[in-house]
Write a protein that holds these residues in place. Structure first.
Motif, PDB file in Angstrom:
ATOM      1  N   ASP A  29      -9.427  25.774   0.450  1.00 46.43           N
ATOM      2  CA  ASP A  29      -8.885  24.690  -0.364  1.00 46.43           C
ATOM      3  C   ASP A  29      -9.983  23.652  -0.596  1.00 46.43           C
ATOM      4  N   SER A  30      -9.686  22.675  -1.442  1.00 42.24           N
ATOM      5  CA  SER A  30     -10.723  21.721  -1.853  1.00 42.24           C
ATOM      6  C   SER A  30     -11.259  20.915  -0.677  1.00 42.24           C
ATOM      7  N   TYR A  31     -10.394  20.588   0.278  1.00 39.45           N
ATOM      8  CA  TYR A  31     -10.847  19.804   1.432  1.00 39.45           C
ATOM      9  C   TYR A  31     -11.802  20.610   2.306  1.00 39.45           C
ATOM     10  N   GLN A  32     -11.429  21.853   2.638  1.00 39.53           N
ATOM     11  CA  GLN A  32     -12.289  22.689   3.470  1.00 39.53           C
ATOM     12  C   GLN A  32     -13.586  23.031   2.740  1.00 39.53           C
ATOM     13  N   ALA A  33     -13.491  23.279   1.419  1.00 36.89           N
ATOM     14  CA  ALA A  33     -14.698  23.576   0.644  1.00 36.89           C
ATOM     15  C   ALA A  33     -15.659  22.389   0.675  1.00 36.89           C
ATOM     16  N   THR A  72     -34.090  24.433   3.233  1.00 37.84           N
ATOM     17  CA  THR A  72     -33.966  24.867   1.843  1.00 37.84           C
ATOM     18  C   THR A  72     -32.632  25.605   1.705  1.00 37.84           C
ATOM     19  N   ILE A  73     -31.744  25.076   0.887  1.00 33.61           N
ATOM     20  CA  ILE A  73     -30.396  25.632   0.753  1.00 33.61           C
ATOM     21  C   ILE A  73     -30.247  26.254  -0.632  1.00 33.61           C
ATOM     22  N   VAL A  74     -29.840  27.521  -0.659  1.00 34.97           N
ATOM     23  CA  VAL A  74     -29.535  28.222  -1.912  1.00 34.97           C
ATOM     24  C   VAL A  74     -28.140  28.808  -1.764  1.00 34.97           C
ATOM     25  N   SER A  75     -27.245  28.457  -2.676  1.00 35.07           N
ATOM     26  CA  SER A  75     -25.858  28.891  -2.529  1.00 35.07           C
ATOM     27  C   SER A  75     -25.260  29.249  -3.881  1.00 35.07           C
ATOM     28  N   VAL A  76     -24.556  30.372  -3.905  1.00 42.50           N
ATOM     29  CA  VAL A  76     -23.708  30.697  -5.054  1.00 42.50           C
ATOM     30  C   VAL A  76     -22.433  29.890  -4.904  1.00 42.50           C
ATOM     31  N   ILE A  77     -22.048  29.186  -5.930  1.00 39.78           N
ATOM     32  CA  ILE A  77     -20.859  28.342  -5.879  1.00 39.78           C
ATOM     33  C   ILE A  77     -19.955  28.702  -7.053  1.00 39.78           C
ATOM     34  N   HIS A  78     -18.661  28.832  -6.767  1.00 40.91           N
ATOM     35  CA  HIS A  78     -17.713  29.280  -7.785  1.00 40.91           C
ATOM     36  C   HIS A  78     -16.696  28.175  -8.055  1.00 40.91           C
ATOM     37  N   GLN A  79     -16.715  27.658  -9.291  1.00 42.63           N
ATOM     38  CA  GLN A  79     -15.781  26.630  -9.742  1.00 42.63           C
ATOM     39  C   GLN A  79     -15.670  25.463  -8.758  1.00 42.63           C
ATOM     40  N   PRO A  80     -16.750  24.745  -8.528  1.00 45.66           N
ATOM     41  CA  PRO A  80     -16.691  23.617  -7.580  1.00 45.66           C
ATOM     42  C   PRO A  80     -15.996  22.405  -8.210  1.00 45.66           C
ATOM     43  N   SER A  81     -15.465  21.566  -7.348  1.00 47.87           N
ATOM     44  CA  SER A  81     -14.943  20.286  -7.824  1.00 47.87           C
ATOM     45  C   SER A  81     -16.119  19.382  -8.190  1.00 47.87           C
ATOM     46  N   GLN A  82     -15.824  18.287  -8.912  1.00 47.35           N
ATOM     47  CA  GLN A  82     -16.900  17.404  -9.338  1.00 47.35           C
ATOM     48  C   GLN A  82     -17.606  16.785  -8.137  1.00 47.35           C
ATOM     49  N   HIS A  83     -16.829  16.436  -7.104  1.00 45.25           N
ATOM     50  CA  HIS A  83     -17.437  15.846  -5.906  1.00 45.25           C
ATOM     51  C   HIS A  83     -18.357  16.852  -5.208  1.00 45.25           C
ATOM     52  N   THR A  84     -17.888  18.092  -5.081  1.00 46.31           N
ATOM     53  CA  THR A  84     -18.703  19.133  -4.442  1.00 46.31           C
ATOM     54  C   THR A  84     -19.950  19.423  -5.266  1.00 46.31           C
ATOM     55  N   PHE A  85     -19.799  19.464  -6.589  1.00 49.69           N
ATOM     56  CA  PHE A  85     -20.912  19.778  -7.475  1.00 49.69           C
ATOM     57  C   PHE A  85     -22.014  18.728  -7.374  1.00 49.69           C
ATOM     58  N   GLN A  86     -21.651  17.478  -7.195  1.00 55.03           N
ATOM     59  CA  GLN A  86     -22.642  16.401  -7.155  1.00 55.03           C
ATOM     60  C   GLN A  86     -23.450  16.394  -5.856  1.00 55.03           C
ATOM     61  N   LEU A  87     -23.011  17.139  -4.858  1.00 48.97           N
ATOM     62  CA  LEU A  87     -23.763  17.219  -3.611  1.00 48.97           C
ATOM     63  C   LEU A  87     -25.020  18.077  -3.750  1.00 48.97           C
ATOM     64  N   PHE A  88     -25.081  18.895  -4.795  1.00 53.83           N
ATOM     65  CA  PHE A  88     -26.245  19.750  -5.025  1.00 53.83           C
ATOM     66  C   PHE A  88     -27.314  18.985  -5.798  1.00 53.83           C
ATOM     67  N   ASP A  89     -28.566  19.402  -5.588  1.00 54.58           N
ATOM     68  CA  ASP A  89     -29.699  18.767  -6.270  1.00 54.58           C
ATOM     69  C   ASP A  89     -30.095  19.514  -7.538  1.00 54.58           C
ATOM     70  N   ASP A  90     -30.154  20.848  -7.450  1.00 60.05           N
ATOM     71  CA  ASP A  90     -30.639  21.670  -8.569  1.00 60.05           C
ATOM     72  C   ASP A  90     -29.583  22.699  -8.941  1.00 60.05           C
TER      73      ASP A  90
END
Length: 754
Positions: A329-333, A349-367
């Protein structure tokens, strides 16, 4: 290694071919003797040939012992060399089979040895390059922070039907770089190739002969070879654990195996475990079992964080994750991604495949690396992607999230009409074209660096060296693995209860139906009961192992491939951990069936020993099937024909004399045959039967006469024990090789075509 294997294989083949020649000489001798006998009995002297008239054969010679000659309708006896060959085929088949088996095992062992890096060769290369990395600490110091670059990733899948063009999975345009202290998100619509991209970067694309993979990878700007590892932790989308171990026990186990040689004292290892649990928010769940789909344990988010914690034990500079938020769920994600953010802030160095993230989760990434249909759509900073799309003419309203918007821009429209679908295709092509122009400005390395010559080989040796050996010696590995195996076995209370109920139920059923006496009818009843006992034990032992082991194999294969421990210590620990419960279950069954059915008094201990030995052999056979099967479905598909073959060649359904010569070896390894023979010998030896009551064929007065009906006269219990011991040893040996050699293989990334 190679000369030794070649010499051993040549010696084995030469020795066994000698046996074949001896057998062939025996065949020729028997044929010559038979020819002389027929000539002597002939009334007229004539030249011997393969065709001999019936009237020239002596009457006493008509009974053919070997079956090498037969009569035609014209009264002519026909002798074939092939039929003569069958007279000694058993020895020849065994000899040839042993040669082939030994040669295959030697070859497979050679391949296994090639899986590891040749240290001596690596050292020589290092000396040639004036680079010395003699200790793990020196290797680790080179990779305190790692930048992973990649470019020209191209993958095609050959179609099964001839004439069809290859399917392009990655088109070669994908390039980018993951930098220390930053989080790179790989995004795209479903089926866009984002997971394939991650696996290609990590060197984790599973081997398939139809796949062709090419591209370039760089570590800190230096090229690496296509089969080189990356100093990283790789977290799969679905991570399996042993379900009955707690969080703390799981981490303790892995810390001891990975860091046992570095962290000498238990207090140091406990401190690391405590830090990992605190860092990843697992302290409150420390004493909770991990669980699985059937056993209640950790939540989905906690399992994801535990998988990250296990990979963080050796403090790798790079962490790659395949959809760590899927199924949450969104909280655990958000919790999982925030944990990754903390690790990135520490320099990882973090590389992650992400599927349909929320806006808050998406903003935690740099690139962001955006892909669609195997093509590069965008590579750059997350904060710039919205403006990039607007600059291409694909703006959006302010209330729409950036992640949702960019996924809409690179997704093909389906089912909304031809015009809408055509417009979406044109939009994707336009975005891909702009991305290619943008990526041309990204310089991974100079032309001199990309030649993948000595520099690439040097990097391969340095990187691979840290992945070559487990952290503790073999004895320590065995101790830890045996403890885990025994713990999992004892804590599986549901499985133990079910098996106890099975044994009690079978014992009561058999004991309630069969009440054996000393009349003639009891002879067949005894044979029938013993046969049912053996078939039931074989079925339950093999079925249980075949159902459970492939699941465990999936966990173990990943641990072995990461050099956490070797195959040998694991397999010995696995085999030994099964023995205590086998003895307990057979004791329960035997203590019920023996008095209820009134089996031979005074032979209970031998009965218990034989049933336990048979159960061990059956489990060993099930372990063999599970170890060579790629999945539980394949193992279960092999189970019925295996049981049927064992029933056919159980010593009662077909006699050894009438068994086809090419299949006589099956009779020698029949589980049910040897199990039944042992119980029959134990039961009938010393018995005496009355001649009264209903009869079943000729009157039999002693147990030895009854055994003779099934060709068991002259056999001893020691012969059965010896045969089953060989079966167990053989199954364990082949299972070991099957487990060691069926490990997952990965595609080698070739240099892109110019």
């Amino acid at each position: 290694m190679r000369p030794t294997i070649c010499f051993a294989a040549a010696f084995i083949v030469f020795t066994n071919l000698s046996f074949c020649l001896v057998s062939a000489q025996n065949v020729a001798g028997k044929f010559a003797a038979r020819t002389k006998l027929s000539d002597a009995s002939s009334s007229k002297k004539k030249k011997r040939s393969f065709w001999v008239s019936r009237k020239n054969i002596a009457v006493e010679d008509e009974e053919d012992k070997y079956g090498e000659c037969r009569w035609t309708k014209q009264g002519v006896r026909k002798c074939w060399w092939w039929d003569l060959f069958l007279a000694e085929s058993e020895m020849i088949v065994k000899a040839v089979g042993m040669s082939v088996l030994c040669a295959v095992v030697s070859w497979l062992w050679h391949l296994r040895s090639q899986y590891y890096v040749d240290e001596d060769r690596g050292k020589e290369e290092d000396k040639a390059e004036d680079i010395v990395c003699d200790s793990p600490e020196q290797v680790k110091s080179l990779f305190q922070s790692v930048e992973v670059g990649f470019e020209d990733l191209h993958m095609t899948l050959k179609q099964k039907k001839k004439g069809e063009p290859d399917r392009v999975i990655l088109d070669g345009s994908i390039r980018g770089v993951a930098k220390p202290g930053r989080m790179l998100a790989i995004m795209g619509p479903s089926g866009s190739g984002k997971t394939t991209t991650l696996h290609a970067i990590a060197g984790k694309v599973k081997y398939d002969k139809r796949i062709t993979l090419s591209g370039k990878r760089f570590i800190n700007g230096e090229p690496v070879t296509g089969d080189s590892l990356i100093p990283m932790a790789f977290v799969e989308q679905e991570v399996n654990f042993f379900p009955h171990m707690t969080v703390k026990e799981t981490l303790d186990f892995q810390v001891e195996l990975k860091m046992g040689s570095t962290l000498k004292t238990k207090s140091e290892r406990d401190k690391l475990v405590k830090e990992l649990m605190g860092q990843l928010g697992l302290t409150k769940s420390a004493n909770t079992i991990v669980g699985n789909a059937k056993i209640r344990g950790l939540s989905g988010g906690e399992r994801k964080r535990l998988s990250i914690a296990c990979e963080m034990i050796s403090s790798p500079p790079v962490i790659m994750l395949d959809e760590p938020t899927s199924g949450l769920d969104s909280y655990q994600a958000t919790q999982v991604v925030e944990t990754l953010r903390k690790l990135a802030d520490q320099g990882k160095t973090i590389v992650s495949v992400i599927h349909q993230p929320s806006q808050h989760t998406f903003q935690l990434f740099d690139d962001l690396l955006l892909v669609s249909e195997g093509k590069l759509m965008y590579f750059g900073e997350v904060r710039n992607v919205r403006g990039h799309m607007e600059g291409l003419g694909y703006g959006c309203e302010s209330e729409v999230g950036t992640a949702e918007h960019v996924l809409d821009c690179v997704s093909r429209v389906v089912g909304a009409g031809a015009d809408a679908e055509k417009a979406s295709v044109e939009r994707i092509e336009a975005i891909a074209s702009a991305a290619r122009k943008q990526s041309d400005e990204l310089m991974m390395a100079t032309e001199e660096q990309t030649n993948e010559g000595k520099v690439a080989k040097k990097m391969k040796h340095i990187v691979d060296r840290s992945h070559m050996h487990p952290g503790v010696n073999i004895l320590k590995q065995f101790k830890l693995l045996l403890g885990r195996a025994l713990q999992e076995t004892v804590r599986g209370k549901a499985a133990i209860i079910i098996k106890v109920i099975q044994q009690v139920t079978l014992g009561v059923i058999y004991g309630g139906i069969y009440t054996l006496g000393d009349n003639q009818a009891s002879i067949m009843d005894r044979f029938g009961l013993l046969s049912l006992i053996v078939i039931g034990a074989t079925n339950m032992a093999m079925a249980g192992t075949i159902r459970s082991f492939p699941k465990e194999k999936a966990i173990v294969s990943n641990e072995i491939s990461s050099s956490m421990y070797r195959t040998g210590p694991y397999f010995i620990a696995k085999a030994l951990s099964e023995l205590p419960l086998i003895g307990v279950f057979n004791a329960i069954f035997s203590s019920l069936i023996y008095p209820l059915a009134k089996l031979h008094p005074g032979k209970f201990k031998t009965f218990l020993g034989l049933t336990s030995l048979h159960s061990i052999a059956s489990e060993a056979f099930g372990l063999l099937i599970g170890s060579i099967s790629p999945s539980s479905d394949v193992a279960l598909a092999l189970f019925p024909p295996t049981i049927v073959l064992n029933i056919i060649f159980d010593g009662k359904n077909i006699s050894p004399e009438n068994t086809p010569a090419a299949l006589r070896w099956v009779n020698e390894i029949g589980l049910i045959r040897w199990g039944f023979s042992g119980l029959a010998l134990n039961e009938f030896e010393g018995l005496e039967f009355s001649t009264t009551g209903p009869r079943r064929g000729p009157v039999t007065k002693t147990g030895e006469e009854a055994l003779a009906r099934f060709g068991l006269d002259g056999m001893k219990i020691s012969d059965v024990v010896r045969a089953q011991t060989k079966l167990i040893a053989g199954c364990w040996l082949l299972s070991f090789f099957g487990l060691a050699l069926t490990r997952q293989k990965y595609e080698v990334m070739h240099s892109p075509r110019k």
